[in-house]
Scaffold this active site. Sequence first.
Site, PDB file in Angstrom:
ATOM      1  CG  ASP A  67      40.347  41.585  37.560  1.00  0.00           C
ATOM      2  OD1 ASP A  67      40.060  41.207  38.712  1.00  0.00           O
ATOM      3  OD2 ASP A  67      40.974  42.623  37.334  1.00  0.00           O
ATOM      4  CG  ASP A 136      49.356  49.513  33.777  1.00  0.00           C
ATOM      5  OD1 ASP A 136      48.395  49.603  34.582  1.00  0.00           O
ATOM      6  OD2 ASP A 136      49.555  48.508  33.077  1.00  0.00           O
ATOM      7  CG  HIS A 138      45.658  47.837  35.400  1.00  0.00           C
ATOM      8  ND1 HIS A 138      46.892  47.216  35.433  1.00  0.00           N
ATOM      9  CD2 HIS A 138      45.123  47.593  36.619  1.00  0.00           C
ATOM     10  CE1 HIS A 138      47.072  46.635  36.593  1.00  0.00           C
ATOM     11  NE2 HIS A 138      46.020  46.853  37.339  1.00  0.00           N
ATOM     12  CD  GLU A 143      47.542  45.777  31.935  1.00  0.00           C
ATOM     13  OE1 GLU A 143      47.622  46.937  32.390  1.00  0.00           O
ATOM     14  OE2 GLU A 143      48.053  44.798  32.509  1.00  0.00           O
TER      15      GLU A 143
HETATM   16  C1  F6R Z   1      41.940  43.562  40.620  1.00  0.00           C
HETATM   17  C2  F6R Z   1      41.863  44.737  39.759  1.00  0.00           C
HETATM   18  C3  F6R Z   1      43.077  45.574  39.527  1.00  0.00           C
HETATM   19  C4  F6R Z   1      43.627  46.165  40.819  1.00  0.00           C
HETATM   20  C5  F6R Z   1      44.875  46.992  40.550  1.00  0.00           C
HETATM   21  C6  F6R Z   1      45.474  47.555  41.816  1.00  0.00           C
HETATM   22  O1  F6R Z   1      40.697  42.909  40.664  1.00  0.00           O
HETATM   23  O2  F6R Z   1      40.839  44.998  39.225  1.00  0.00           O
HETATM   24  O3  F6R Z   1      42.751  46.608  38.627  1.00  0.00           O
HETATM   25  O4  F6R Z   1      42.645  46.961  41.422  1.00  0.00           O
HETATM   26  O5  F6R Z   1      45.823  46.188  39.909  1.00  0.00           O
HETATM   27  O6  F6R Z   1      45.960  46.514  42.602  1.00  0.00           O
HETATM   28  P1  F6R Z   1      46.470  46.743  44.086  1.00  0.00           P
HETATM   29  O7  F6R Z   1      45.287  47.074  44.907  1.00  0.00           O
HETATM   30  O8  F6R Z   1      47.073  45.425  44.500  1.00  0.00           O
HETATM   31  O9  F6R Z   1      47.466  47.863  44.016  1.00  0.00           O
END
Ligand code: F6R
Length: 243
Positions: A67, A136, A138, A143
């Site tokens: 992303d 959440d 994701h 989301e």
């Molecule tokens: C980022 C991504 C997100 C993160 C998620 C957890 O490329 O795909 O899904 O993996 O937001 O983020 P952290 O590791 O910062 O808790």
Amino acid sequence: MQIIITKNYEELSKEAAKIVRTRILEKPNLVLGLATGSTPLGLYQALIKMHQQENLDFREARTFNLDEYVGLAPDHPQSYNYYMRENLFKHINIKKENVFIPKGIAENIEEFCQQYEYGIKKRGGIDLQILGIGRDGHIGFNEPGTSFTSRTHIVNLDSVTIEDNARFFNNESEVPRRAITMGIGTIMEAKECLMLVSGAYKTEIIARALQGQITEKVPASVLQKHPNLTVILDEEAANRLEV
Ligand code: F6R
């Protein structure tokens, strides 16, 4: 599904790096799906070390990131493009032309998303997809409520995600409200998924995702259906899992 519980974050990162190393040795032109955020930082550091100390070779590897924020140019310090360069790419011998990251400033985002999908397909699909999980539920920036069949698309970020990601910006108002993300359908087509989960604040969501109902309300729960999923957790994150 294989679940590996490690003592702490450092061990989690080392275990993950060992899996990535094995896959690159098996297939030097591996198509690797990459994530950003806090969780994979230790993995990237371990891979850099393997490159420097054992000559782990990324020359033929291809990477696709999950992303990117809409509106952030590749040289913006909070863009995922910048993150990848600083935390991995500039320290290893990957070729620039083999690196693919959604373009947050694409003029025609829909067209870009289609090209991204085509780019993955053209290279034979993702062999190994690294994933984190949001509070959440994701994955990527898919989301709650995102269709399990979604492809690369533009999304509005949830308030929970904006709040969580504000730590990387000066304040919450600077966090972009939209992002481009691989879809859940795109992620599920990866031949293998490796999810990393660290910290007490992920305890509840990871238990719901892996052992609760499979529902679009918890995007990561779809991974229960993936034929080749490994989840590495540290003890704190694994607290509520029934193993
Ligand atoms: C980022 C991504 C997100 C993160 C998620 C957890 O490329 O795909 O899904 O993996 O937001 O983020 P952290 O590791 O910062 O808790």
